[in-house]
Write a protein that holds these residues in place. Structure first.
Motif, PDB file in Angstrom:
ATOM      1  N   GLU A   1       0.847  -1.185   0.000  1.00  0.00           N
ATOM      2  CA  GLU A   1       0.000   0.000   0.000  1.00  0.00           C
ATOM      3  C   GLU A   1       0.887   1.241   0.000  1.00  0.00           C
ATOM      4  N   PRO A   2       0.363   2.310  -0.565  1.00  0.00           N
ATOM      5  CA  PRO A   2      -0.970   2.510  -1.125  1.00  0.00           C
ATOM      6  C   PRO A   2      -1.149   1.767  -2.449  1.00  0.00           C
ATOM      7  N   ASN A   3      -2.404   1.490  -2.763  1.00  0.00           N
ATOM      8  CA  ASN A   3      -2.703   0.784  -4.008  1.00  0.00           C
ATOM      9  C   ASN A   3      -3.844   1.443  -4.773  1.00  0.00           C
ATOM     10  N   ALA A   4      -4.078   2.739  -4.498  1.00  0.00           N
ATOM     11  CA  ALA A   4      -5.136   3.472  -5.187  1.00  0.00           C
ATOM     12  C   ALA A   4      -4.675   4.908  -5.415  1.00  0.00           C
ATOM     13  N   ALA A   5      -5.213   5.541  -6.435  1.00  0.00           N
ATOM     14  CA  ALA A   5      -4.821   6.908  -6.751  1.00  0.00           C
ATOM     15  C   ALA A   5      -5.154   7.853  -5.604  1.00  0.00           C
TER      16      ALA A   5
ATOM     17  N   ASP B   1      -6.455   0.545  -7.974  1.00  0.00           N
ATOM     18  CA  ASP B   1      -7.783   1.055  -7.636  1.00  0.00           C
ATOM     19  C   ASP B   1      -7.857   2.575  -7.805  1.00  0.00           C
ATOM     20  N   GLY B   2      -9.102   3.061  -7.849  1.00  0.00           N
ATOM     21  CA  GLY B   2      -9.312   4.495  -7.990  1.00  0.00           C
ATOM     22  C   GLY B   2      -9.297   5.223  -6.667  1.00  0.00           C
TER      23      GLY B   2
ATOM     24  N   GLY C   1     -12.936   0.417  -8.770  1.00  0.00           N
ATOM     25  CA  GLY C   1     -13.192   1.847  -8.820  1.00  0.00           C
ATOM     26  C   GLY C   1     -13.183   2.505  -7.467  1.00  0.00           C
ATOM     27  N   MET C   2     -14.080   2.072  -6.559  1.00  0.00           N
ATOM     28  CA  MET C   2     -14.170   2.608  -5.198  1.00  0.00           C
ATOM     29  C   MET C   2     -14.165   1.454  -4.214  1.00  0.00           C
TER      30      MET C   2
END
Length: 725
Positions: free
Chosen positions: A181-185, A208-209, A231-232
């Protein structure tokens, strides 16, 4: 057609495939278990028992003042003006270094400008609430999350009114050793809320978003997410109060992932608009999913047109698995032949061969198929890659309101526990089940229009008390399966992937083996009783249900009852299925029931029903649209119905039918009345031909062209229907 329970582990299904290759009915026992040493394993969802009918937003989520407050002023805020790789900060609590900005104190921080390749990092105290106001900002980080919340009690992202904001990451992240992590924008280790009236566009090229390891709440705003994977994601909770959300996801659209705590892994949606295109599931909760309202356009797995094909002959064929008609000595007749249909209509049984037809032995291809499916059964699908459902939950689902258009390659609505629909409008095209519950499926109100599905409504138990439901299914329209097996989402996906692999592999391996035996009616039969449960239950107390099914119309692995409402079934045209198919009893005490279809698996309501029924079998198939008119002795209409398919049997049950009174059945002609789904009201009937006159002699009166006759014998796979006493 009786359906193999998806939630049995794949090795049991493979055992069936091998048995089928040898076409040995002797491999099945009366209890419905195959004579095999393979184990059948059940999985527990791990979710607390929840009654979805009692669920409310207040039970699952609280939007506090920090979540909903979107007002801010320059006087009480820290200004962060971004410019390429630098930042001008006015106020305390934030510092810029190496192209990034780190926020270490509670407060409101207003971001504007452009960050070319850096991060906004929140690393505050565990009781601190940090507000990030995106006031026309463009954030890009090529090798990490552009917004990264390392620590805080809660971080609130406010989208300033009238602004457009973008967050973009790269295709690869550089993480500390041992970290994933992190693994999202936009990634938060703690609670994350998004509010405001501006817009946010997230381009997540790495994974992920928008993701939170705790709660993710969307209060308002226009949010667009394009993500390589999900996405979320809110691990504990994903809650939406309102907003305009558009997601294009290479994985799941919206999800809550905590499968370790019964009160976590929840999705709760009050309102909003949702346009979700996902390669996997559109909206997936690990435990509970609640929808109170909103407008939804959900497309998964490329849509229903992209679903895995279902074999239509032989091993999985219509009139095959789902069964042949039981004959003396345990043999079956040809499930789809004209001869079989004619014999069933006339009440006679075709001659039974002294010995079962010879069948080829399983060859190397069958062994290869088994090995391939074994490998598929062990393939991990923890990321949901084998699942492309619309609404999905590892526990209960409650849909209280909302407008849904769902086009799914997999099930459109799928809950591993109870599913309750008590309002809203759902338009569904599904490559698998349209609405599926592992436990009880309840329809209390609302409108459901299923334009395409493999099976329409499926649940261990199904209760319909209201609503307006139209079902189009290439297999069973309504299937009360009686399964008591529940699984986690991961286990379910694994089993479904294994099932699909087994079906595909076995269909290929046994194609030649079944080709010859199909001609004499021995092919395509499931080993007697395999996979069939007998505790299914279908209860209809109100509402309107229309079914157009190529398999069984109403299929119950147990017993059914009807006390109110209207049910119209246009069932199968092949004689291996029936418009009504149940194992135990079907007691009708109220409502209007009309079912038409083939006669090879003929069943009608039980003779101990409180309301009378007639079951008419014809000597020849009647053409689509040929009106059936039932009148009392005074010429009053009991029913005027035009089936939408060819048919050789019709069942009519109505409160107007009275024992001891005389009736006449007509065929053909025309009506000037108003037709809904083929059932006419009002108007004048003329031009029909009298088929038979009769006196209603019992609760269920069987008819042919000669008058009252004995009940037909019809029975589906797994116990099916039985001759009524």
């Amino acid at each position: 057609m009786k359906k193999i329970q998806k939630h049995k582990i794949a090795i049991a299904l493979l055992s069936m495939a091998v048995v089928l290759g040898a076409c040995s009915n002797a491999a099945a026992t009366e209890s419905g278990e195959t004579a095999t040493t393979a184990e059948t394993v059940s999985y527990d969802s791990g979710a607390a028992a929840v009654d979805p009918a009692s669920l409310s937003m207040a039970d699952l989520v609280t939007f506090d003042d920090d979540d909903t407050a979107a007002e801010w002023s320059a006087d009480g805020s820290v200004s962060i003006e971004l410019s390429g790789t630098s930042a001008a900060i006015s106020g305390s609590g934030a510092a810029a270094a190496d192209g990034s900005v780190t926020i270490t104190e509670a407060g409101t921080y207003v971001l504007s400008g452009t960050l070319n390749d850096g991060q906004i990092v929140v690393d505050a105290g565990e009781e601190d609430i940090v507000r990030l106001v995106l006031n026309g900002v463009s954030l890009t980080d090529q090798d990490n999350a552009p917004i990264y919340v390392k620590g805080a009690d809660k971080t609130v992202i406010t989208l300033a009114d009238g602004t457009e904001n973008t967050v973009t990451d790269g295709t690869e992240y550089t993480l500390e050793d041992g970290e994933d992590e992190p693994n999202a924008a936009i990634f938060s280790k703690d609670d994350l809320t998004i509010n405001g009236t501006g817009s946010l566009t997230v381009k997540a090229n790495y994974n992920d978003g928008i993701a939170s390891n705790d709660d993710l709440k969307i209060v308002s705003g226009k949010i667009q997410v394009q993500s390589a994977d999900d996405g979320m994601v809110g691990r504990d909770l994903l809650a939406v109060q309102d907003g305009e959300i558009t997601i294009d996801a290479g994985g799941d659209g919206m999800k809550a992932t905590n499968d370790e705590e019964a009160d976590k892994g929840v999705i709760a949606i009050a309102a909003g608009t949702f346009d979700v295109v996902a390669e996997n599931d559109a909206i997936q909760a690990e435990t509970t999913l609640l929808v109170d309202g909103g407008d939804y356009n959900l497309v998964t797995g490329g849509g229903s047109a992209n679903a895995e094909p279902h074999a239509e002959s032989g091993f999985m064929g219509k009139g095959g698995m789902g069964g042949g008609r039981p004959m003396p000595g345990g043999q079956t007749d040809a499930s789809g032949t004209e001869a079989g249909a004619a014999d069933a209509a006339s009440g006679t049984a075709p001659a039974v061969p002294a010995e079962p037809p010879a069948t080829p032995a399983a060859d190397d291809d069958t062994a290869d198929a088994s090995a391939a499916a074994d490998a598929a059964a062990t393939t991990s699908t923890a990321d949901g890659s084998a699942s492309a459902k619309g609404l999905k939950a590892g526990g209960a689902i409650a849909v209280n309101d909302g407008t849904f258009t769902i086009d799914s390659a997999d099930d459109a609505v799928n809950g591993n526990a109870n599913v309750t629909i008590s309002g809203g409008k759902l338009t569904i095209a599904s490559g698998e089940d349209a609405v599926h519950a592992d436990a009880t499926l309840t329809i209390a109100a609302g409108t459901i229009d299923i334009t395409a599905s493999y099976e329409g409504l499926e649940g261990a138990e199904i209760a319909m008390a209201g609503g307006d439901v139209h079902v189009t299914a290439s297999d069973d329209g309504v299937n009360a399966s009686g399964s008591d097996t529940t699984m986690t989402n991961e286990a379910q996906d694994t089993a479904e992937a294994a099932e699909d692999a087994a079906v595909d592999a076995t269909a290929d391996a046994t194609e030649d083996a079944t080709e010859d035996t199909a001609a004499d009616g021995a092919a395509g039969q499931r080993p007697g009783g395999f996979g069939g449960a007998s505790n299914g239950k279908l209860t209809i107390s109100g509402g309107y249900l229309y079914v157009d099914a190529d398999g069984d119309g109403l299929d119950v692995n147990g017993s059914a009852s009807m006390s109110g409402g209207t049910v119209i079934v246009n069932g199968p045209t092949n004689s291996g299925n029936g418009s009504l198919d149940y194992d135990g009893t079907f007691e009708v005490s109220g409502g209007v029931l009309i079912s038409a279809g083939s006669s090879g698996m003929a069943q009608a309501p039980s003779t101990d029903s409180g309301q009378s029924s007639i079951a008419m079998t014809y000597p020849e198939t009647q053409a689509t649209g040929t009106i059936v008119r039932l009148e009392d002795a005074s010429g009053n209409a009991i029913a005027t119905f035009a089936p939408s398919k060819d048919y050789s049997m019709i069942v009519i049950s109505s409160p107007e039918l009275k024992q001891g009174e005389s009736y006449t059945l007509y065929s053909g002609g025309t009506s000037t009345g108003t037709a809904k789904d083929g059932l006419y009201t009002d108007g004048e009937y003329s031009g029909g031909t009298k088929v038979v006159g009769f006196e209603l002699s019992s609760a269920t009166t069987w008819l042919n062209e000669s008058g009252v006759t004995e009940a037909q014998t019809g029975r589906g796979f797994g116990g099916g229907g039985r001759r009524q006493p």
